[in-house]
Design an enzyme around this catalytic site. Structure first.
Site, PDB file in Angstrom:
ATOM      1  CE  LYS A 115      -4.317  -1.888   0.850  1.00 32.74           C
ATOM      2  NZ  LYS A 115      -5.614  -1.996   1.453  1.00 32.74           N
ATOM      3  CE  LYS A 197      -5.710  -8.485  -2.405  1.00 29.44           C
ATOM      4  NZ  LYS A 197      -6.286  -8.252  -1.122  1.00 29.44           N
ATOM      5  CE  LYS A 200     -10.813  -2.030  -2.037  1.00 27.17           C
ATOM      6  NZ  LYS A 200     -10.938  -2.938  -0.952  1.00 27.17           N
TER       7      LYS A 200
HETATM    8  P1  ATP Z   1      -7.571  -3.991  -1.403  1.00 29.88           P
HETATM    9  O1  ATP Z   1      -7.892  -3.955  -2.853  1.00 29.88           O
HETATM   10  O2  ATP Z   1      -7.551  -2.637  -0.752  1.00 29.88           O
HETATM   11  O3  ATP Z   1      -6.390  -4.843  -1.029  1.00 29.88           O
HETATM   12  P2  ATP Z   1      -9.488  -6.037  -1.036  1.00 29.88           P
HETATM   13  O4  ATP Z   1     -10.391  -5.863  -2.188  1.00 29.88           O
HETATM   14  O5  ATP Z   1      -8.446  -7.076  -1.059  1.00 29.88           O
HETATM   15  O6  ATP Z   1      -8.825  -4.644  -0.687  1.00 29.88           O
HETATM   16  P3  ATP Z   1     -10.039  -6.275   1.733  1.00 29.88           P
HETATM   17  O7  ATP Z   1     -10.946  -5.333   2.437  1.00 29.88           O
HETATM   18  O8  ATP Z   1      -8.581  -6.100   1.944  1.00 29.88           O
HETATM   19  O9  ATP Z   1     -10.403  -6.258   0.205  1.00 29.88           O
HETATM   20  O10 ATP Z   1     -10.392  -7.758   2.091  1.00 29.88           O
HETATM   21  C1  ATP Z   1     -11.540  -8.186   2.769  1.00 29.88           C
HETATM   22  C2  ATP Z   1     -11.486  -9.677   2.984  1.00 29.88           C
HETATM   23  O11 ATP Z   1     -11.586 -10.346   1.735  1.00 29.88           O
HETATM   24  C3  ATP Z   1     -10.189 -10.181   3.619  1.00 29.88           C
HETATM   25  O12 ATP Z   1     -10.491 -11.264   4.494  1.00 29.88           O
HETATM   26  C4  ATP Z   1      -9.393 -10.651   2.463  1.00 29.88           C
HETATM   27  O13 ATP Z   1      -8.498 -11.665   2.833  1.00 29.88           O
HETATM   28  C5  ATP Z   1     -10.465 -11.183   1.536  1.00 29.88           C
HETATM   29  N1  ATP Z   1     -10.094 -11.098   0.136  1.00 29.88           N
HETATM   30  C6  ATP Z   1      -9.832  -9.966  -0.563  1.00 29.88           C
HETATM   31  N2  ATP Z   1      -9.539 -10.228  -1.835  1.00 29.88           N
HETATM   32  C7  ATP Z   1      -9.620 -11.577  -1.954  1.00 29.88           C
HETATM   33  C8  ATP Z   1      -9.428 -12.474  -3.045  1.00 29.88           C
HETATM   34  N3  ATP Z   1      -9.113 -12.021  -4.238  1.00 29.88           N
HETATM   35  N4  ATP Z   1      -9.584 -13.794  -2.833  1.00 29.88           N
HETATM   36  C9  ATP Z   1      -9.948 -14.246  -1.605  1.00 29.88           C
HETATM   37  N5  ATP Z   1     -10.136 -13.464  -0.534  1.00 29.88           N
HETATM   38  C10 ATP Z   1      -9.983 -12.142  -0.699  1.00 29.88           C
END
Ligand code: ATP
Ligand code: LTN
Length: 333
Positions: A115, A197, A200
């Site tokens: 980040k 992964k 968003k």
């Molecule tokens: P950012 O894009 O800011 O990293 P994010 O979209 O990954 O955010 P978070 O709020 O960080 O979302 O994650 C919320 C939950 O969803 C956490 O438990 C995280 O481990 C899970 N998660 C996020 N992205 C994935 C993914 N692609 N696959 C599986 N689990 C996910």
């Protein structure tokens, strides 16, 4: 003590609209847990401001996320749903734990490194101490498990280290929790860049829970695969990351095994496969989207849920906070 229900706590930041990775990773499993465990689920809005937010958008997403939690099956009668900033004990314990968290260990956090690279003009102190606030979110509720996706495992591990360090000085104040990571869906990859992964921050390869069916289908049809024509639909994440990710998504959305998915598409090309996966995801998300829309039309109901949730969460949280304040030597008010 022995007969007490086990406790779970988890949260998601309302930093963007919820997507398929959030759903198929942790969120989809939460409703199964509420029957068996005492569960606390919250919107991690305090964490969200570690990256600059538009205030109106943050409010809208927090509200939508509460509706989505309920639409995904989190019955507010059976678990505690709340907004992190409504329970001041999170910030209060967060400060104390900051003083028991080391600069060196925070510097090693993968999420901080990622980040800070993405927000080079705003590497603020909150982004750095994110993990000690997250440790406070968890430890306040004395949970046994923390259900998250794979990428959050390091944060649960540092939380365990902080708890053990604190307990080492003051006795058994905190329960030391375990991460709880589902096998299928732990890491859903982006549709357009399957080496990272689904997130968003790469919206073209990210399927949002509230997206229209035709947009979801379009994203699946454009999903990156490969040029294998021999035996295309085969689970092999190293050699075939895009296809393996689609198999994983289909398996998670339908409850089928990887072998069953491979058998179902034996001898078929990617065109058919992608459409079927897209259709399965659309059907999996349809009831959630419709229920979320219905709930969002009843703001008074949602408000009653987050108010009651904050009260229930606070009752538990305050007990841990009082214990901590006493242990560290603060004069009672
Ligand atoms: P950012 O894009 O800011 O990293 P994010 O979209 O990954 O955010 P978070 O709020 O960080 O979302 O994650 C919320 C939950 O969803 C956490 O438990 C995280 O481990 C899970 N998660 C996020 N992205 C994935 C993914 N692609 N696959 C599986 N689990 C996910
Ligand atoms: N860092 C988590 C959100 C989060 C969380 C928590 C998860 C904040 N506090 C406590 C579990 C328990 C993320 O999903 N990015």
């Amino acid at each position: 003590m022995e007969n007490q229900k086990k406790v779970m706590v988890s949260g998601i930041q309302p930093s963007g609209d919820l997507h398929l990775g959030n759903y198929l990773g942790p969120l989809r499993h939460w409703p199964e847990m509420i029957e068996e465990f005492d569960c606390y689920f919250f919107m991690a809005d305090l964490h969200t401001i570690t990256v600059r937010q538009d205030p109106a958008a943050l409010r809208r997403r927090t509200l939508t996320q509460i509706a989505q939690y309920i639409a995904c099956g989190l019955d507010p009668e059976k678990c505690v749903l709340f907004v992190q900033s409504h329970v001041p004990a999170h910030s209060q314990l967060g400060w104390v734990l900051d003083c028991y968290t080391m600069f060196g260990e925070l510097s090693r956090m993968t999420q901080f490194k990622d980040k800070s690279a993405k927000n080079a003009d705003n590497i603020n102190a909150g982004l750095f101490t994110y993990p000690s606030l997250m440790a406070a979110d968890i430890l306040l509720y004395q949970p046994d498990f923390v259900p998250v996706g794979e990428d959050q495992k390091q944060h649960v591990e540092i939380c365990r280290d902080i708890a053990e360090r604190f307990n080492g000085v003051y006795g058994d104040v905190f329960k030391v929790p375990e991460p709880y990571i589902a096998k299928v869906g732990a890491r859903i990859m982006g549709l357009s860049a399957p080496e990272s992964k689904m997130s968003k921050s790469a919206p073209e390869g990210c399927v949002f829970l509230m997206e229209k069916p035709e947009d979801i289908m379009r994203k699946f049809k454009r999903a990156v695969t490969d040029s294998d024509t021999e035996n295309p639909v085969r689970y092999d994440p190293k050699a075939k990351p895009g296809v393996s990710n689609l198999i994983q998504i289909y398996a998670a959305a339908t409850g089928k095994s990887y072998e069953a998915v491979e058998a179902e598409f034996a001898g078929q090309g990617y065109g058919v496969f992608k459409s079927v996966v897209g259709e399965a995801v659309i059907e999996c998300l349809r009831p959630i989207r419709e229920e979320t829309e219905r709930l969002l039309a009843d703001k008074a109901y949602l408000e009653s849920i987050w108010r009651a949730g904050a009260e229930r969460a606070e009752r538990t949280a305050i007990k841990t906070l009082r214990k901590v304040y006493k242990k560290v030597g603060f004069l009672p008010r």
